[in-house]
Design a protein around this motif. Structure first.
Motif, PDB file in Angstrom:
ATOM      1  N   PHE A 104       0.795  -1.157  -0.009  1.00 17.97           N
ATOM      2  CA  PHE A 104      -0.135  -0.146   0.003  1.00 17.97           C
ATOM      3  C   PHE A 104       0.726   1.259   0.171  1.00 17.97           C
ATOM      4  CE2 PHE A 104      -2.723  -3.043   2.140  1.00 17.97           C
ATOM      5  CZ  PHE A 104      -3.714  -3.203   1.339  1.00 17.97           C
TER       6      PHE A 104
ATOM      7  N   PHE B 205       0.298  -5.193   7.656  1.00 17.74           N
ATOM      8  CA  PHE B 205      -0.467  -4.264   6.789  1.00 17.74           C
ATOM      9  C   PHE B 205       0.247  -3.935   5.495  1.00 17.74           C
ATOM     10  CE2 PHE B 205      -2.465  -3.052  11.090  1.00 17.74           C
ATOM     11  CZ  PHE B 205      -3.376  -4.003  11.095  1.00 17.74           C
TER      12      PHE B 205
ATOM     13  N   HIS C  96      -4.372   0.411  11.065  1.00 23.72           N
ATOM     14  CA  HIS C  96      -5.655  -0.040  10.809  1.00 23.72           C
ATOM     15  C   HIS C  96      -6.661   0.846  10.347  1.00 23.72           C
ATOM     16  CE1 HIS C  96      -9.196  -2.716  11.409  1.00 23.72           C
ATOM     17  NE2 HIS C  96      -8.382  -3.657  10.846  1.00 23.72           N
TER      18      HIS C  96
ATOM     19  N   ILE D  81      -5.969   1.260   6.597  1.00 23.37           N
ATOM     20  CA  ILE D  81      -6.491  -0.034   5.924  1.00 23.37           C
ATOM     21  C   ILE D  81      -7.972   0.046   5.908  1.00 23.37           C
ATOM     22  CG2 ILE D  81      -6.948  -2.468   6.298  1.00 23.37           C
ATOM     23  CD1 ILE D  81      -4.023  -1.782   5.287  1.00 23.37           C
TER      24      ILE D  81
ATOM     25  N   ALA E  21      -8.280   0.257   1.748  1.00 22.68           N
ATOM     26  CA  ALA E  21      -7.458  -1.222   1.459  1.00 22.68           C
ATOM     27  C   ALA E  21      -8.817  -2.028   0.816  1.00 22.68           C
ATOM     28  CB  ALA E  21      -7.024  -1.957   2.397  1.00 22.68           C
TER      29      ALA E  21
END
Length: 227
Positions: free
Chosen positions: A76, A101, A214, A217, A221
């Motif tokens: 990412f 992650f 997170h 994410i 994501a």
């Protein structure tokens, strides 16, 4: 100067490589009853002796280089940075979480040396960079087109729970105790805070990093591609 962490440092043995562990697989032929594959992604030694590394099952028996290449294809665009002016013990946890992650890179600002124990050998699969000070980190972020987002519970911070994190960003964390430095606050285009409801003034820096990553994410994501 911005530098990747040198190979000798990255080779430091971590706790997941001490002795036998209950997770993982034995030799390929013993596990599957078929000849070992010849795919170049597989490590002949691991195929013959078994693989008990701290990796997801999809990467069992793969070489380290093959694993890194596969993650690189899916990483990412967010980066993580942590200040290390006082030899912070949380960096290993930050690196391990960044690996989980698939962060683009972890940037260590200040001291080059850090305690790898908490990384659980995930630093072997995570891109790391070192910057001697915040000015170097700031220059790197500007050149890479990354928005610097400091994470600290300070007056004026935007609640992380409602903030819109930039897709291409660098999440910046301070040291345990003092939090982000004055230079870090100045470098940040946005500062976010994590909501707390108990008596402690702050949470562990490694935990805060995991919460912030997170949050990114959840916003950006494709969760259908998670393991």
């Amino acid at each position: 100067m911005n530098e990747s962490v040198s190979a000798p440092e990255a080779e430091v043995v971590g706790p997941t490589e001490w002795g036998e562990h209950p997770h993982g697989l034995g030799p390929w032929e013993q596990e599957y009853g078929t000849p070992a594959p010849t795919d170049p992604r597989y490590d002949p030694v691991l195929l013959a002796e078994g693989d008990r590394r701290n990796v997801v099952d999809a990467y069992r028996y793969w070489t380290r280089e093959a694993i890194v290449a596969d993650i690189d294809a899916r990483r990412f665009p967010f980066h993580v940075a942590i200040e290390n002016f006082g030899h912070d013990a949380n960096i290993g946890t930050v690196v391990r979480t960044a690996n989980a992650f698939a962060a683009a890179a972890v940037h260590i600002v200040g001291r080059r040396r850090w305690n790898r124990r908490g990384a659980m050998v995930t630093d072997r699969y995570q891109h790391l960079m070192h910057h001697s000070d915040l000015a170097e980190l700031r220059a790197y972020a500007a050149e890479a087109g990354l928005t610097v987002v400091a994470v600290d519970n300070v007056p004026g911070a935007v609640p992380l729970e409602t903030a819109e994190l930039p897709r291409e960003c660098l999440l910046l964390f301070g040291q345990e105790g003092p939090g982000v430095s004055a230079d870090a606050k100045e470098a940040a285009a946005l500062t976010v805070s994590i909501a707390q409801f108990g008596s402690t003034r702050s949470i562990n820096a490694g935990v805060a990093a995991g919460i912030a990553m997170h949050a990114w994410i959840r916003q950006h994501a494709d969760l259908s591609k998670a393991w």
